[in-house]
Design an enzyme around this catalytic site. Structure first.
Site, short mmCIF file in Angstrom:
data_model
loop_
_atom_site.label_atom_id
_atom_site.label_comp_id
_atom_site.label_asym_id
_atom_site.label_seq_id
_atom_site.Cartn_x
_atom_site.Cartn_y
_atom_site.Cartn_z
N GLY A 90 0.81 -0.98 0.01
CA GLY A 90 -0.03 -0.11 -0.03
C GLY A 90 0.89 1.23 -0.05
N ARG A 91 1.65 1.40 1.20
CA ARG A 91 2.24 2.51 1.38
C ARG A 91 3.50 2.80 0.24
NH1 ARG A 91 3.43 4.05 6.67
NH2 ARG A 91 2.93 2.10 7.22
N TYR A 128 1.42 7.73 15.69
CA TYR A 128 2.70 6.60 15.86
C TYR A 128 3.89 7.66 16.00
CZ TYR A 128 -0.39 4.14 12.65
OH TYR A 128 -1.61 3.49 12.13
N CYS A 145 -8.48 20.24 20.25
CA CYS A 145 -8.26 20.55 21.77
C CYS A 145 -7.60 19.24 22.29
CB CYS A 145 -9.39 20.61 22.55
SG CYS A 145 -10.65 21.59 21.62
N TYR A 163 -2.32 6.21 4.30
CA TYR A 163 -2.98 6.44 5.88
C TYR A 163 -2.97 7.74 6.15
CZ TYR A 163 -1.25 1.30 5.23
OH TYR A 163 -1.02 0.31 4.63
N1 LLP Z 1 -1.42 -6.69 3.87
C1 LLP Z 1 -1.78 -6.48 5.07
C2 LLP Z 1 -2.41 -7.94 5.69
C3 LLP Z 1 -1.73 -5.56 5.97
O1 LLP Z 1 -2.21 -5.51 7.28
C4 LLP Z 1 -1.28 -4.31 5.42
C5 LLP Z 1 -1.32 -2.88 6.22
C6 LLP Z 1 -0.86 -4.20 4.18
C7 LLP Z 1 -0.85 -5.42 3.34
C8 LLP Z 1 -0.34 -3.06 3.66
O2 LLP Z 1 0.74 -2.65 4.20
P1 LLP Z 1 1.63 -1.42 3.56
O3 LLP Z 1 2.35 -1.99 2.24
O4 LLP Z 1 0.92 -0.39 3.39
O5 LLP Z 1 2.91 -1.11 4.46
N2 LLP Z 1 -1.85 3.23 9.51
C9 LLP Z 1 -0.72 2.68 9.50
C10 LLP Z 1 -0.14 1.46 8.76
C11 LLP Z 1 -1.17 0.19 9.03
C12 LLP Z 1 -0.94 -0.83 8.16
C13 LLP Z 1 -1.81 -1.81 8.28
N3 LLP Z 1 -1.90 -3.08 7.61
C14 LLP Z 1 0.11 3.70 9.22
O6 LLP Z 1 0.08 4.67 9.13
O7 LLP Z 1 1.81 3.49 9.33
#
Ligand code: LLP
Length: 432
Positions: free
Chosen positions: A289-290, A330, A356, A385
């Site tokens: 994702g990220r 975070y 606030c 995110y």
């Molecule tokens: N697959 C699974 C099973 C996941 O739980 C996640 C993310 C992804 C793929 C995608 O991960 P990425 O490639 O985006 O790292 N809100 C947090 C991140 C939470 C991630 C949750 N799971 C932040 O802002 O850093």
């Protein structure tokens, strides 16, 4: 690595002045670069080219329809975690047959919806879930394709709230129990075992945890593939990005260099993992994702006040933790730059929102150009995110989103109207 850069003293996103966007659409405003999105997707796709593979964009990172359509147009699949996300895939013109459904709490209704839409695979997180999927599939007279998410018990060395691959976490099924689970699942009439999945955490910036986890899991993958005719293996998502360029070992060229020691890039990922993944003999899925969207977005905000106290220089802006919660949640770092370069000495500043809560800050004591009321700032690397975690806390409307492509730009989401915030609410009859 992204398309936000200064042209003269003005910040541009691709060919468009971000200041002009702030003027036209107002702030707080999310701005996304289509080119960065495409570039990151294509870099990964190219790195995996030697393998039969499918990238399933983890749309929880950013589910704006225009962002998703950009990726769907490139052939991306999607990793969804709710029926709502699957409906978004369809609304964005994506293909449910290229979707995997992750998450620990899939409801019966969600399973039924996903089965009816013909998704590629359910990534299952527990045995009761597999039994439930089997039951729903039997009722619909269908065969449900599943993979089990193996928890390899490998520490991802990332933030505690986003590490997922150890037995401390609620995710997946323990490595030692997987064979038994597959043996039992193979006896269920309406289950088709399609693959094995894993995901050890998010914002991984080193290749080693992936390597360790994949090495640990591979013998199991081979065994299961043979026994149950599996089609794919997925080492998951989680590829990290650089939030703070100053920490990127001071070598801007790291991005392209697989030699940049241990740092996770598409090239170093491919260098270390491709041979391993290839040896599985299976199709490879990944669910980033990220990596795809993080650096492609910025949150633009206007300085409302500058407040000096005895100790601090507070830059109070019109965006807040409800728009971008990552620093509050975070303690995460987002680079903050002015839309119009300002010369002179920097001043250690706290950039804060108007909510606030003391946690409502974007940075603390960071050297920043001396900005004043009416200046604008960009919080970079806010594409993942960011908007998706926004809320209406303090009855603040959700920000607008804009997509830029070269010199073109358009609203990818209108700013939420204030009245929409309480549209579903009612004053109950006995109070009237
Ligand atoms: N697959 C699974 C099973 C996941 O739980 C996640 C993310 C992804 C793929 C995608 O991960 P990425 O490639 O985006 O790292 N809100 C947090 C991140 C939470 C991630 C949750 N799971 C932040 O802002 O850093």
């Amino acid at each position: 690595m992204h398309d936000f850069r200064y042209v003269g003293n003005q910040l541009f996103c691709e060919g468009v002045s971000v200041g002009a966007l702030a003027k036209k659409f107002g702030t707080p405003l999310y701005v996304y670069s289509q080119h960065t999105l495409e570039d990151h997707y294509q870099k990964l796709d190219a790195a995996l080219a030697p393998l039969d593979h499918l990238i399933c964009f983890a749309m929880k990172a950013n589910s704006n329809l225009s962002v998703m359509r950009t990726l769907a147009n490139l052939g991306s699949g999607f990793d969804v975690v709710s029926a709502g996300e699957l409906q978004r895939v369809i609304a964005a013109g994506g293909d449910p047959r290229k979707c995997v459904f992750a998450g620990v709490a899939k409801t019966e209704a969600e399973i039924e919806f996903a089965l009816r839409k013909g998704i590629y695979c359910f990534n299952c997180e527990s045995e009761p879930e597999i039994l439930r999927i089997n039951r729903v599939a039997a009722r619909l007279k269908k065969n449900a394709p599943i993979a089990v998410r193996v928890n390899p018990n490998v520490a991802a060395k990332t933030h505690a709230k986003i590490t997922t691959g150890t037995y401390e976490n609620k995710f997946g099924i323990a490595f030692e129990n997987i064979e038994g689970v597959y043996a039992r699942a193979s006896k269920l009439k309406n289950i088709k075992l399609r693959g094995l999945q894993m995901h050890i955490g998010s914002q991984l910036t080193q290749v080693t945890p992936y390597e360790l986890a994949v090495k640990k899991v591979l013998p199991l993958v081979r065994k299961l593939a043979e026994k149950h005719a599996l089609e794919f293996f997925s080492p998951g998502g989680g590829l990290g990005i650089i939030y703070n360029p100053a920490l990127a070992s001071g070598v801007p060229s790291w991005w392209k260099s697989p030699a940049a020691k241990g740092i996770l890039t598409p090239a170093s990922y491919a260098e270390k993992l491709l041979p391993l993944l290839q040896s599985s003999g299976l199709k490879i899925l990944i669910e980033p994702g990220r990596f795809i969207v993080g650096n492609a977005g910025a949150l633009i905000t206007r300085v409302e006040y500058v407040k000096r106290t005895g100790k601090k220089n507070f830059v109070i802006v019109d965006a807040a933790m409800n728009d971008l919660i990552r620093p509050a949640f975070y303690d995460s770092y987002h680079e903050i730059v002015p839309l119009k370069k300002i010369g002179g000495a920097t001043v250690a500043s706290d950039v804060v929102g108007g909510i606030c809560e003391s946690g409502d800050y974007f940075c603390k004591d960071r050297p920043l150009a001396r900005v004043g009321e009416g200046d604008h700032l960009a919080l970079l690397s806010a594409g993942a995110y960011g908007f998706v975690m926004a809320s209406n806390y303090n009855t603040r409307p959700l920000a607008a989103e804009v997509l830029v492509c070269g010199k073109k730009f358009a609203a990818a989401r209108e700013r939420q109207a204030i009245k929409e915030i309480w549209a579903g609410e009612k004053i109950v009859a006995w109070l009237k």
